[in-house]
Design a protein around this motif. Sequence first.
Motif, PDB file in Angstrom:
ATOM      1  N   ILE A 351       0.854  -1.189   0.000  1.00  0.00           N
ATOM      2  CA  ILE A 351       0.000   0.000   0.000  1.00  0.00           C
ATOM      3  C   ILE A 351       0.886   1.234   0.000  1.00  0.00           C
ATOM      4  O   ILE A 351       1.813   1.353   0.816  1.00  0.00           O
ATOM      5  N   GLN A 352       0.610   2.173  -0.909  1.00  0.00           N
ATOM      6  CA  GLN A 352       1.329   3.437  -0.930  1.00  0.00           C
ATOM      7  C   GLN A 352       0.675   4.405   0.049  1.00  0.00           C
ATOM      8  O   GLN A 352      -0.533   4.623   0.018  1.00  0.00           O
ATOM      9  N   LEU A 353       1.473   4.997   0.937  1.00  0.00           N
ATOM     10  CA  LEU A 353       0.945   5.856   1.994  1.00  0.00           C
ATOM     11  C   LEU A 353       1.136   7.343   1.719  1.00  0.00           C
ATOM     12  O   LEU A 353       0.383   8.171   2.236  1.00  0.00           O
ATOM     13  N   THR A 354       2.159   7.731   0.961  1.00  0.00           N
ATOM     14  CA  THR A 354       2.386   9.144   0.639  1.00  0.00           C
ATOM     15  C   THR A 354       2.533   9.302  -0.869  1.00  0.00           C
ATOM     16  O   THR A 354       2.970   8.385  -1.566  1.00  0.00           O
ATOM     17  N   ASP A 355       2.183  10.494  -1.366  1.00  0.00           N
ATOM     18  CA  ASP A 355       2.303  10.749  -2.801  1.00  0.00           C
ATOM     19  C   ASP A 355       2.575  12.228  -3.082  1.00  0.00           C
ATOM     20  O   ASP A 355       2.188  12.760  -4.129  1.00  0.00           O
ATOM     21  N   LEU A 356       3.251  12.896  -2.149  1.00  0.00           N
ATOM     22  CA  LEU A 356       3.569  14.311  -2.353  1.00  0.00           C
ATOM     23  C   LEU A 356       4.660  14.457  -3.410  1.00  0.00           C
ATOM     24  O   LEU A 356       5.438  13.524  -3.653  1.00  0.00           O
ATOM     25  N   PRO A 357       4.759  15.631  -4.034  1.00  0.00           N
ATOM     26  CA  PRO A 357       5.782  15.818  -5.077  1.00  0.00           C
ATOM     27  C   PRO A 357       7.204  15.661  -4.548  1.00  0.00           C
ATOM     28  O   PRO A 357       8.076  15.150  -5.243  1.00  0.00           O
ATOM     29  N   GLY A 358       7.451  16.091  -3.302  1.00  0.00           N
ATOM     30  CA  GLY A 358       8.790  15.966  -2.738  1.00  0.00           C
ATOM     31  C   GLY A 358       9.072  14.547  -2.265  1.00  0.00           C
ATOM     32  O   GLY A 358       8.198  13.676  -2.247  1.00  0.00           O
ATOM     33  N   GLN A 359      10.304  14.312  -1.856  1.00  0.00           N
ATOM     34  CA  GLN A 359      10.699  12.992  -1.385  1.00  0.00           C
ATOM     35  C   GLN A 359      10.249  12.777   0.057  1.00  0.00           C
ATOM     36  O   GLN A 359      10.385  13.642   0.912  1.00  0.00           O
ATOM     37  N   ASP A 360       9.717  11.580   0.321  1.00  0.00           N
ATOM     38  CA  ASP A 360       9.332  11.164   1.673  1.00  0.00           C
ATOM     39  C   ASP A 360      10.135   9.921   2.022  1.00  0.00           C
ATOM     40  O   ASP A 360      10.143   8.947   1.260  1.00  0.00           O
ATOM     41  N   ASN A 361      10.788   9.922   3.187  1.00  0.00           N
ATOM     42  CA  ASN A 361      11.615   8.776   3.552  1.00  0.00           C
ATOM     43  C   ASN A 361      11.790   8.674   5.064  1.00  0.00           C
ATOM     44  O   ASN A 361      11.232   9.452   5.829  1.00  0.00           O
ATOM     45  N   TYR A 362      12.582   7.686   5.482  1.00  0.00           N
ATOM     46  CA  TYR A 362      12.914   7.440   6.888  1.00  0.00           C
ATOM     47  C   TYR A 362      11.676   7.363   7.790  1.00  0.00           C
ATOM     48  O   TYR A 362      11.538   8.131   8.750  1.00  0.00           O
ATOM     49  N   PRO A 363      10.759   6.434   7.524  1.00  0.00           N
ATOM     50  CA  PRO A 363       9.589   6.310   8.405  1.00  0.00           C
ATOM     51  C   PRO A 363       9.963   5.712   9.758  1.00  0.00           C
ATOM     52  O   PRO A 363      10.864   4.885   9.869  1.00  0.00           O
ATOM     53  N   ALA A 364       9.279   6.145  10.795  1.00  0.00           N
ATOM     54  CA  ALA A 364       9.441   5.600  12.148  1.00  0.00           C
ATOM     55  C   ALA A 364       8.052   5.481  12.765  1.00  0.00           C
ATOM     56  O   ALA A 364       7.275   6.439  12.743  1.00  0.00           O
ATOM     57  N   VAL A 365       7.745   4.315  13.330  1.00  0.00           N
ATOM     58  CA  VAL A 365       6.406   4.017  13.825  1.00  0.00           C
ATOM     59  C   VAL A 365       6.346   4.235  15.334  1.00  0.00           C
ATOM     60  O   VAL A 365       7.257   3.855  16.071  1.00  0.00           O
ATOM     61  N   SER A 366       5.255   4.848  15.798  1.00  0.00           N
ATOM     62  CA  SER A 366       5.067   5.075  17.230  1.00  0.00           C
ATOM     63  C   SER A 366       4.930   3.743  17.961  1.00  0.00           C
ATOM     64  O   SER A 366       4.565   2.726  17.362  1.00  0.00           O
ATOM     65  N   PRO A 367       5.195   3.711  19.265  1.00  0.00           N
ATOM     66  CA  PRO A 367       5.163   2.446  20.002  1.00  0.00           C
ATOM     67  C   PRO A 367       3.826   1.710  19.945  1.00  0.00           C
ATOM     68  O   PRO A 367       3.808   0.483  20.015  1.00  0.00           O
ATOM     69  N   ASP A 368       2.718   2.446  19.816  1.00  0.00           N
ATOM     70  CA  ASP A 368       1.418   1.775  19.742  1.00  0.00           C
ATOM     71  C   ASP A 368       1.034   1.393  18.320  1.00  0.00           C
ATOM     72  O   ASP A 368      -0.033   0.817  18.086  1.00  0.00           O
ATOM     73  N   GLY A 369       1.902   1.715  17.355  1.00  0.00           N
ATOM     74  CA  GLY A 369       1.654   1.344  15.972  1.00  0.00           C
ATOM     75  C   GLY A 369       0.609   2.172  15.262  1.00  0.00           C
ATOM     76  O   GLY A 369       0.198   1.833  14.157  1.00  0.00           O
ATOM     77  N   LYS A 370       0.194   3.291  15.841  1.00  0.00           N
ATOM     78  CA  LYS A 370      -0.898   4.074  15.271  1.00  0.00           C
ATOM     79  C   LYS A 370      -0.436   5.287  14.472  1.00  0.00           C
ATOM     80  O   LYS A 370      -1.221   5.864  13.722  1.00  0.00           O
ATOM     81  N   LYS A 371       0.810   5.715  14.646  1.00  0.00           N
ATOM     82  CA  LYS A 371       1.315   6.895  13.959  1.00  0.00           C
ATOM     83  C   LYS A 371       2.643   6.580  13.276  1.00  0.00           C
ATOM     84  O   LYS A 371       3.409   5.733  13.735  1.00  0.00           O
ATOM     85  N   ILE A 372       2.898   7.296  12.191  1.00  0.00           N
ATOM     86  CA  ILE A 372       4.169   7.184  11.480  1.00  0.00           C
ATOM     87  C   ILE A 372       4.756   8.585  11.354  1.00  0.00           C
ATOM     88  O   ILE A 372       4.117   9.491  10.807  1.00  0.00           O
ATOM     89  N   ALA A 373       5.947   8.764  11.885  1.00  0.00           N
ATOM     90  CA  ALA A 373       6.698  10.004  11.655  1.00  0.00           C
ATOM     91  C   ALA A 373       7.653   9.744  10.502  1.00  0.00           C
ATOM     92  O   ALA A 373       8.180   8.632  10.360  1.00  0.00           O
ATOM     93  N   TYR A 374       7.896  10.729   9.666  1.00  0.00           N
ATOM     94  CA  TYR A 374       8.786  10.529   8.526  1.00  0.00           C
ATOM     95  C   TYR A 374       9.362  11.864   8.082  1.00  0.00           C
ATOM     96  O   TYR A 374       8.912  12.939   8.505  1.00  0.00           O
ATOM     97  N   THR A 375      10.368  11.787   7.229  1.00  0.00           N
ATOM     98  CA  THR A 375      11.031  12.970   6.687  1.00  0.00           C
ATOM     99  C   THR A 375      10.418  13.307   5.341  1.00  0.00           C
ATOM    100  O   THR A 375      10.195  12.416   4.512  1.00  0.00           O
ATOM    101  N   SER A 376      10.138  14.575   5.104  1.00  0.00           N
ATOM    102  CA  SER A 376       9.549  15.008   3.843  1.00  0.00           C
ATOM    103  C   SER A 376      10.267  16.249   3.330  1.00  0.00           C
ATOM    104  O   SER A 376      10.552  17.175   4.097  1.00  0.00           O
ATOM    105  N   ASP A 377      10.571  16.238   2.061  1.00  0.00           N
ATOM    106  CA  ASP A 377      11.214  17.385   1.415  1.00  0.00           C
ATOM    107  C   ASP A 377      10.136  18.406   1.070  1.00  0.00           C
ATOM    108  O   ASP A 377       9.360  18.222   0.129  1.00  0.00           O
ATOM    109  N   ILE A 378      10.072  19.489   1.848  1.00  0.00           N
ATOM    110  CA  ILE A 378       9.042  20.511   1.653  1.00  0.00           C
ATOM    111  C   ILE A 378       9.714  21.801   1.215  1.00  0.00           C
ATOM    112  O   ILE A 378      10.487  22.396   1.973  1.00  0.00           O
TER     113      ILE A 378
END
Length: 587
Positions: A351-378
């Motif tokens: 499943i694709q989760l992001t589709d912004l024009p900039g690059q999105d990478n380095y995902p990190a998942v919260s301990p409860d598995g409900k959130k994803i923090a990631y790096t985005s080129d804005i």
Amino acid sequence: MKTVIIIITILLAVAVIFLGFIILRATVFKAPAADEIINSDEPEIIIEEEPEQPVEEEPEEVLAEDKIAAIEIYLGGDRNNGILLGEAVYGLTSQEAFTIYGEYFSETGYLFARENEEYIFEPGSIHYLYVYALIPESGWDYIRERIIIPGNPEIDENIKLSIDNPSDNEIIKEAGKSNIRISGWSADFGYQDTTGIESIEVYLNGPKEFGKLLGKAEYGIERQDVANAYGNANYTNSGYSLYFDGSDLEAGSENTLYIYSFSSSGNYYLGLRDIIIEGEKKEPNAFISVEANLSDQSIEISGWAINKNDILEGRPRNLDIEYSIKKIVFTSNRTGNEDIFSMNIDGTELIQLTDLPGQDNYPAVSPDGKKIAYTSDINGTWQIMVMDWNGKNKKQITNNPWRSGYPAWSFDGRFIYFEAYVDGNWDIFRMKNDGSSIKRLTFNSNTPDWHPCGYPYRYKIIYESGTINNEDLYIMDHDGTNIKRISSANMRKRVPAVSAYGEIIVFSDNESLYTMDSKGENIKKISGDLSGCRHSDISPDNKYITFESTIDGQEEIFIIEPDGSNPVRLTNIQGNDSDPFFLYQAP
């Protein structure tokens, strides 16, 4: 005869004397009434009644000054501007608090529940809850929680609304708080002879009927640029403007403007704009979690609240948890742009989760598995974003002038650690999970400190430090103190990951993958003949390690057991797949 008469006379006399004696006694010795008794030599007989037993009152509970004493819940604003829904019941069992912090905190849950006959929550509408916790010795603290009502909002595509001021996430300076300007333009393109707009209304921190009305904007301001852009002179006077006083808005607080454009058709368009008030937000003394279900039938808000000073560490994760969701999130450029994807741990259900024009990478998942923090080129600068585990509700939480990336969560999900490129060097920073209260933790002017990893069940950070070919792993408290080198082994040690109990640390020498114990000893290579092995993560149940490896010139995702056995390749599509991270959710 004479004798008889004498006897009778004597008897009569005796009778008269006896009768007189009786009458005299009755008169002289009459029993006094009870109320006439004044003194008596006779002892008084007292019948003692059973004493009435006093009603035992429940002792008043003395609340500790350093414990949570009350929970209040507001909708559509803070305590000064929001709607008070009521006070929650506190002291309930919280399985989540127990899981994160241990048994001592298991009775820190709260619940507010009521039937709803007063409020109508439109499908797709966005609301803000303010949950306040009172600690008597320090006062009220709160958390602001964004709630999206299920469903799709009704949108009139003909109504256009542009918000020129303020810009999104604009920092409102202290000097300008008392006169904040909101401006832009709006027109209903279903109308050609007029702008079609009746009015512009602005609300703070909640939709109409919930947020505080800031006022009706002045509408009809000349906007020749709009008329020229859309080739209709009737849109010339489509501008709007409103000034409002934000002096009572708390320093460092986030606020959301709800800008409504009401059309002559009876429909409306709603635009949202987030602003941040300049200043350092008050450091809260309470950690508060929120789960909410708002509907036209009922309102239910629950969570837990704890004095942060009571928390020195959490508890190790239970390895026997039965997880309902087991996935891996990762970065891929298979579509031609770097985006975040998810898949099952066997490589299925991509499943694709992001589709912004900039690059999105380095995902990190919260301990409860409900959130994803990631790096985005804005706009050409790395910033940190947070989204739900399924890709919804994306939100930018940093707006730094310098590159900010590679996020990692604290063991309880309250904080995010990240690397930032400041003054020509990478250093480690910490912030709250909403992007506030950013704090720099390392200050190495000539040596990069980066790739942070949150330690399990303690407020500590393992990270990489050192110049190229001299990288090593260090551990520090999450306030930047007590920095210690983990291992004295003379080898490159990069990009750490830590097991649930902290007993295993995985790292890369930029070519192979290794494990070592928490003391930096018992180093073991686990990647076999694979090359280019980096960016590892250990599953929450300690059963697997995932990482990227270079195969035929492109990066692919692998999964392996902690002892290095049973490596399995999960991706095999043209393009690079990297930065894997486990996403596990309990039921």
